[in-house]
Write a protein that holds these residues in place. Structure first.
Motif: not given
Length: 261
Positions: A249-255
């Protein structure tokens, strides 16, 4: 022949059963009864690495903490961090160099950046063309978007912290921003600690729980090392495989979210 992980952190309590095999560079390991808070951070981070990738060979070195009239401040000089990195990146562990370095250390960016570390890393890459290395660093715990160095540098995998929730949720204390490359669980982590250490009236045993991006970074370090081992590639190539894994998974501002193994 295995993977070698370098650790730039505070001193490590090598009496802990998990850490007896850690190689120490620089100042001698702690030889007296350990009751100093300065050893807690490095002992904890090394324990996370040991849990995540037990077969890795760990090599640790400690930049000296700056002191004041009240004792150690918990602060280090950037020059001393660069010197610690140099010790690791020029050291050969069983005839082979360090593959990846975990830096659970840093500071908010200034206009000057980190000149000493930048120069050291650039020179190390030039000197080690036959054996490239990767750097992983914690993103900081100020709940800020201000870039945190060295985590925000393009040559470093910067790591923020998540809670243990499912689906993944960013920890409130964690720094964040487009400069963060990856994230991992960093809240309520259990790891090795300095047994007998007394803090605020509480005497700790050999294990403790702690939160911080410092303790998320070694999960990503271990994931990169494991991927490099499995694929038979260099640590930088392993980092690319982890950061581009479509299953993550990719989280905005958390890579990229790196799961706890």
């Amino acid at each position: 022949d295995g993977v070698r992980i370098g650790l730039v952190d505070t001193a490590i309590d090598q009496r802990h059963p998990w850490l007896t095999g850690v190689k120490r560079l620089g100042p001698a390991g702690l030889s007296r009864p350990v009751n100093t808070p300065e050893a807690a951070h490095g002992t904890f981070v090394a324990g996370v690495l040991r849990q995540r990738l037990p077969e890795a060979r760990l090599v640790a070195t400690s930049p000296p903490l700056l002191s004041s009239r009240r004792g150690n401040t918990g602060l280090v000089s950037e020059v001393d961090v660069a010197r610690a990195l140099h010790r690791l990146l020029t050291f050969e562990c069983d005839t082979a160099p360090i593959d990846i370095v975990n830096l659970s250390v840093g500071a908010a960016a200034t206009h000057t950046g980190m000149l000493a570390v930048d120069v050291l890393v650039r020179q190390a890459h030039a000197d080690r063309r036959g054996r490239p290395f990767a750097l992983v660093a914690s993103a900081g715990n100020a709940g800020s978007r201000i870039p945190f160095l060295p985590a925000a540098q393009p040559y470093v995998v910067g790591v923020s912290a998540l809670t243990s929730a499912e689906p993944p949720v960013a920890a409130d204390f964690s720094n964040r921003g487009p400069w963060v490359s990856a994230s991992a669980e960093g809240s309520g982590i259990e790891s090795s600690f300095v047994s007998g250490l007394k803090i605020d009236g509480v005497t700790f045993g050999p294990f403790a729980r702690w939160s911080g991006t410092s303790f998320a970074a070694p999960t990503v370090t271990a994931a990169i090392a494991a991927r490099a081992l499995d694929a038979g590639v260099s640590a930088p190539a392993g980092a690319q495989l982890v950061l581009t894994n479509p299953a993550h998974l990719v989280l905005v501002d958390h890579g990229v979210v790196v799961p706890t193994p």
